[in-house]
Design a protein around this motif. Structure first.
Motif, PDB file in Angstrom:
ATOM      1  N   LYS A   1       0.820  -1.215   0.000  1.00 13.98           N
ATOM      2  CA  LYS A   1       0.000   0.000   0.000  1.00 13.98           C
ATOM      3  C   LYS A   1       0.858   1.272   0.000  1.00 13.98           C
ATOM      4  CE  LYS A   1      -3.827   2.096   2.487  1.00 13.98           C
ATOM      5  NZ  LYS A   1      -4.550   2.134   3.756  1.00 13.98           N
TER       6      LYS A   1
ATOM      7  N   SER B   1       0.854   4.031  -3.042  1.00 18.41           N
ATOM      8  CA  SER B   1       0.433   5.435  -2.951  1.00 18.41           C
ATOM      9  C   SER B   1       1.612   6.372  -3.229  1.00 18.41           C
ATOM     10  CB  SER B   1      -0.204   5.745  -1.601  1.00 18.41           C
ATOM     11  OG  SER B   1       0.708   5.456  -0.586  1.00 18.41           O
TER      12      SER B   1
ATOM     13  N   GLU C   1       1.815   6.625  -6.972  1.00 15.58           N
ATOM     14  CA  GLU C   1       0.778   7.503  -7.529  1.00 15.58           C
ATOM     15  C   GLU C   1       1.188   8.970  -7.407  1.00 15.58           C
ATOM     16  OE1 GLU C   1      -2.805   6.445  -5.480  1.00 15.58           O
ATOM     17  OE2 GLU C   1      -2.950   4.525  -6.545  1.00 15.58           O
TER      18      GLU C   1
END
Lengths: 256, 169
Positions: free
Chosen positions: A36, A40, A43
């Motif tokens: 995770k 992120s 991104e």
């Protein structure tokens, strides 16, 4: 692969350039899918990259630059532009026997002319200048006791030399690049400013770099041996490189 | 019937100029830091192509060849003493500053270049080529004659310095 390794690889990832199919990125992308934090981070990273790339690609050249380029052709080229720039699609001229014969004659005449007409003094001076330099760095490499900066990272050593306005290798042979660095030094010898990077392999290697400055080009390495010390000398991109080590020339050849 | 002269070959000079003069100018701008020198470098690269480029046998290498030539020309001019880049390099910053995409949104194209020139040249060159999107990372490595791993590490460090420069803006 861990988080840091995945991030280090994905820093170079551009999804719109088909990078996703590259094996180097595949594993890191898979890691990001299952992590995770990395997902992120990626991104945010890509969002930043996209925005910055758009800004950079938004720079417009001066309005007349294209015309200047097109009008700045060498005169003989401008007249025959199409002929020159369609070489790849035309008859393959370099496979024509006549072309080779004519070219061979020109090369022979040109070489003869260069050898006969080149001032002898220039030949005589250039060679000893380089040999003296090679001999001097061989001597120097035996006695290096102090370095300006120590780091295992070769890129950091290159960066240190450049930052300190010293000659720094613009390109390194891949095998040499893969060795660990030891440190670097900037110094002057008889008016030549030199940069030195020391590498740790199975033995210690010293790479000296200076401006080529009138020294004849050596596209493939030239090897010397001074007693138990060997050196390889070559030129690239207006720089003269001298790699030395304690051992035989074959020890250097394996790195070049 | 099309003769070779009539054919719009992608390697025709005017086509090459049309395709690459803008990205080459942007690359030159990031190196030189000003429009005038960037324009000269771009012109000179095409001039060199006009005089030597026809010896290049692999058409797929033209793009890399032009970028490599421009970079070498930049180095050559600078070695002659006409230093184009007067920006003091930053101290190597290995930690990646936390920068949100908003920081990049708030700048314009010129500010982007101004931030780039604060990145050490050794990192700025691959970083600019990365953001210009014209070359794959393998082509960037080829153009700069360094191993792929080195390009990746330079990109990482370049980004860290770029973000630091943007934060300090």
């Amino acid at each position: 692969m861990n988080t840091e390794e995945a991030k280090a690889i994905l820093q170079s990832y551009r999804p719109h350039l088909d990078d996703a199919n590259d094996p180097i990125f595949k594993e890191a992308l898979l890691f990001a899918e299952n992590d995770k934090e990395v997902r992120s981070w990626l991104e945010r990273e890509q969002s930043f990259d996209n925005i910055f790339a758009q800004k950079l690609q938004g720079i417009e050249p001066p309005a007349n630059l294209k015309e200047k380029i097109l009008s700045n052709l060498p005169s003989s080229t401008a007249d025959t532009e199409s002929e020159i720039f369609t070489n790849f699609t035309k008859v393959i001229w370099w496979r024509q026997p006549l072309t080779w014969s004519v070219a061979a004659c020109f090369i022979a005449l040109f070489t003869l002319g260069v050898v006969l007409l080149r001032p002898r003094e220039q030949i005589i001076q250039a060679q000893p200048a380089m040999e003296a330099l090679v001999q001097a760095v061989n001597e120097h490499s035996r006695t290096v006791s102090k370095l300006d900066y120590q780091n295992n990272d070769v890129v950091a050593l290159q960066d240190f030399l450049m930052t300190n306005n010293s000659p720094a290798p613009q390109s390194l042979p891949a095998n040499l690049q893969n060795l660990n660095g030891i440190g670097c030094l900037s110094f002057t010898w008889q008016g030549h400013q030199l940069g030195l990077i020391c590498f740790q392999g199975d033995k210690i290697y010293h790479l000296y770099v200076t401006e080529q400055k009138g020294i004849p080009g050596l596209k493939s390495p030239k090897y010397h041996q001074f007693n138990d010390q060997s050196s390889a000398t070559w030129t690239n991109d207006d720089q003269l490189y001298i790699l030395t080590t304690e051992g035989e020339p074959k020890d250097l050849a394996s790195l070049l | 019937m099309n003769t070779p002269k009539d054919t719009e070959s992608p390697l025709e000079f005017s086509n090459l100029v049309n395709t690459y003069y803008k990205p080459l100018f942007r690359f030159a701008y990031s190196l030189a830091g000003n429009q005038e020198d960037a324009g000269d470098l771009t012109q000179q690269s095409f001039y060199i192509w006009a005089t030597k480029g026809s010896s290049l046998r692999d058409p797929s290498k033209v793009k890399s060849w032009l970028f490599t030539t421009l970079y070498r020309e930049f180095l050559r001019v600078r070695r002659r003493g006409n230093r184009m880049d007067n920006v003091e390099p930053e101290i190597l910053e290995s930690e990646m500053p936390a920068v949100t995409p908003n920081v990049a949104t708030s700048i314009d194209a010129m500010s982007a270049v101004n931030a780039l020139v604060h990145v050490d040249e050794i990192y700025r060159v691959p970083l600019t080529l990365f953001y210009l999107d014209d070359l794959s990372y393998k082509e960037i490595a080829e153009a700069l004659d360094v191993p792929i791993g080195t390009i990746m590490s330079r990109l990482s460090r370049g980004k860290a310095q770029l973000k630091k420069a943007l934060l300090e803006k």
